[in-house]
Design a protein around this motif. Sequence first.
Motif, PDB file in Angstrom:
ATOM      1  N   SER A 188       0.824  -1.198   0.000  1.00 47.24           N
ATOM      2  CA  SER A 188       0.000   0.000   0.000  1.00 47.24           C
ATOM      3  C   SER A 188       0.860   1.250   0.000  1.00 47.24           C
ATOM      4  O   SER A 188       0.526   2.251  -0.626  1.00 47.24           O
ATOM      5  N   THR A 189       2.044   1.188   0.687  1.00 41.48           N
ATOM      6  CA  THR A 189       2.952   2.322   0.689  1.00 41.48           C
ATOM      7  C   THR A 189       3.484   2.582  -0.710  1.00 41.48           C
ATOM      8  O   THR A 189       3.529   3.713  -1.194  1.00 41.48           O
ATOM      9  N   ALA A 190       3.886   1.482  -1.409  1.00 38.51           N
ATOM     10  CA  ALA A 190       4.419   1.620  -2.755  1.00 38.51           C
ATOM     11  C   ALA A 190       3.341   2.102  -3.713  1.00 38.51           C
ATOM     12  O   ALA A 190       3.572   2.977  -4.541  1.00 38.51           O
TER      13      ALA A 190
ATOM     14  N   THR B 234      11.151   7.047  -0.746  1.00 38.46           N
ATOM     15  CA  THR B 234      10.210   7.082   0.367  1.00 38.46           C
ATOM     16  C   THR B 234      10.967   6.768   1.662  1.00 38.46           C
ATOM     17  O   THR B 234      11.726   5.796   1.713  1.00 38.46           O
ATOM     18  N   THR B 235      10.772   7.585   2.668  1.00 39.07           N
ATOM     19  CA  THR B 235      11.489   7.416   3.930  1.00 39.07           C
ATOM     20  C   THR B 235      10.535   7.451   5.119  1.00 39.07           C
ATOM     21  O   THR B 235       9.442   8.023   5.036  1.00 39.07           O
ATOM     22  N   GLU B 236      10.968   6.815   6.208  1.00 38.51           N
ATOM     23  CA  GLU B 236      10.259   6.897   7.480  1.00 38.51           C
ATOM     24  C   GLU B 236      11.024   7.867   8.374  1.00 38.51           C
ATOM     25  O   GLU B 236      12.227   7.727   8.551  1.00 38.51           O
ATOM     26  N   GLU B 237      10.328   8.847   8.928  1.00 41.63           N
ATOM     27  CA  GLU B 237      10.979   9.844   9.770  1.00 41.63           C
ATOM     28  C   GLU B 237      10.124  10.101  11.009  1.00 41.63           C
ATOM     29  O   GLU B 237       8.895  10.170  10.921  1.00 41.63           O
ATOM     30  N   TRP B 238      10.803  10.238  12.133  1.00 38.79           N
ATOM     31  CA  TRP B 238      10.097  10.508  13.384  1.00 38.79           C
ATOM     32  C   TRP B 238      10.006  12.004  13.612  1.00 38.79           C
ATOM     33  O   TRP B 238      10.992  12.726  13.521  1.00 38.79           O
ATOM     34  N   GLU B 239       8.823  12.478  13.890  1.00 40.41           N
ATOM     35  CA  GLU B 239       8.598  13.860  14.292  1.00 40.41           C
ATOM     36  C   GLU B 239       7.995  13.824  15.680  1.00 40.41           C
ATOM     37  O   GLU B 239       6.796  13.602  15.863  1.00 40.41           O
TER      38      GLU B 239
ATOM     39  N   MET C 109       6.362   9.400  10.536  1.00 44.11           N
ATOM     40  CA  MET C 109       5.813   9.966   9.313  1.00 44.11           C
ATOM     41  C   MET C 109       6.456   9.288   8.106  1.00 44.11           C
ATOM     42  O   MET C 109       7.630   8.909   8.141  1.00 44.11           O
ATOM     43  N   PHE C 110       5.683   9.140   7.041  1.00 44.56           N
ATOM     44  CA  PHE C 110       6.198   8.626   5.775  1.00 44.56           C
ATOM     45  C   PHE C 110       6.267   9.783   4.780  1.00 44.56           C
ATOM     46  O   PHE C 110       5.261  10.454   4.532  1.00 44.56           O
TER      47      PHE C 110
ATOM     48  N   VAL D  19       3.728  13.875   1.892  1.00 41.83           N
ATOM     49  CA  VAL D  19       3.588  13.237   3.192  1.00 41.83           C
ATOM     50  C   VAL D  19       2.407  12.270   3.123  1.00 41.83           C
ATOM     51  O   VAL D  19       1.380  12.566   2.502  1.00 41.83           O
ATOM     52  N   LYS D  20       2.559  11.122   3.740  1.00 36.72           N
ATOM     53  CA  LYS D  20       1.508  10.115   3.679  1.00 36.72           C
ATOM     54  C   LYS D  20       0.392  10.438   4.668  1.00 36.72           C
ATOM     55  O   LYS D  20       0.624  10.664   5.847  1.00 36.72           O
ATOM     56  N   GLN D  21      -0.802  10.463   4.143  1.00 39.57           N
ATOM     57  CA  GLN D  21      -1.994  10.676   4.966  1.00 39.57           C
ATOM     58  C   GLN D  21      -2.980   9.572   4.627  1.00 39.57           C
ATOM     59  O   GLN D  21      -3.453   9.477   3.488  1.00 39.57           O
TER      60      GLN D  21
END
Length: 248
Positions: A27-29, A60-65, A70-71, A103-105
């Motif tokens: 689903s991310t891809a 596409t990256t995963e990042e912490w806020e 967040m993706f 940003v992924k929502q």
Amino acid sequence: MFNPSTTKQMKTLKTIFASALLLLIGSTAMAQPSAAQVKKDVSKTFPGAITIEVVGNGETTEEWEGSTKMFYHRRRVKVFGKTSFADLLPDSRAISEGLAVYVKQGGTFVYKKYNPGTSELTGMPPIDIDKINQFIAKNIDEVINNCNRRIGEPLTRIEMTPESKVTWYSLNSFSFKIDTVMMRTRRNETVVDLARGEANIRFYRDDINGDWVRVLKGSGFTHIEDVKEETYTKEELDSWKTIDQYYR
């Protein structure tokens, strides 16, 4: 004691977990924006763009806020637009290269912003190479820092050629690049340091019809790495010209 029922349940749980993981990855891809969508979104930032190019497939990256994961999806783009002086130079174009940030929502990526990177101009007037090299020779101590300690005769001459890589920033500012510059710097009476660097020499003028009258100080040599040290006699080094002497 071996329990077939427990083993079967564990296998079932592993299968469910693997399937859910694949669905999440899939689903991310699948949610990544298409090139057509990227162009449409970036055109909101550049409503006057002539063309927009999407380069590559992005990342596409995963990042912490804070405590929230967040993706983000970033796609490289090149935007071609008219210049503010197109009436003077009809073929001129302004090129901006940067990243379209999403940003992924929920299950999709939503356009967030455009992150600018580099910018340059094309379709600009020709440059008088002879005049540029005369200017460099007269202003070498501005082009290269500490040129009275740098030995100029045996190594790279700082000059523009027809093959030089030119970047225009405005009607009154451009630079040309030299990928590799080898330079010797006198450390003391007998020791010389040989270093490798590069140059991106930037020039300025006051108006489109004027001469190039200023240069960015020190833009003629950016140190990259030390290569080696060399030893000579004091008499040898005293007989060599320094860069400021060599260009005069």
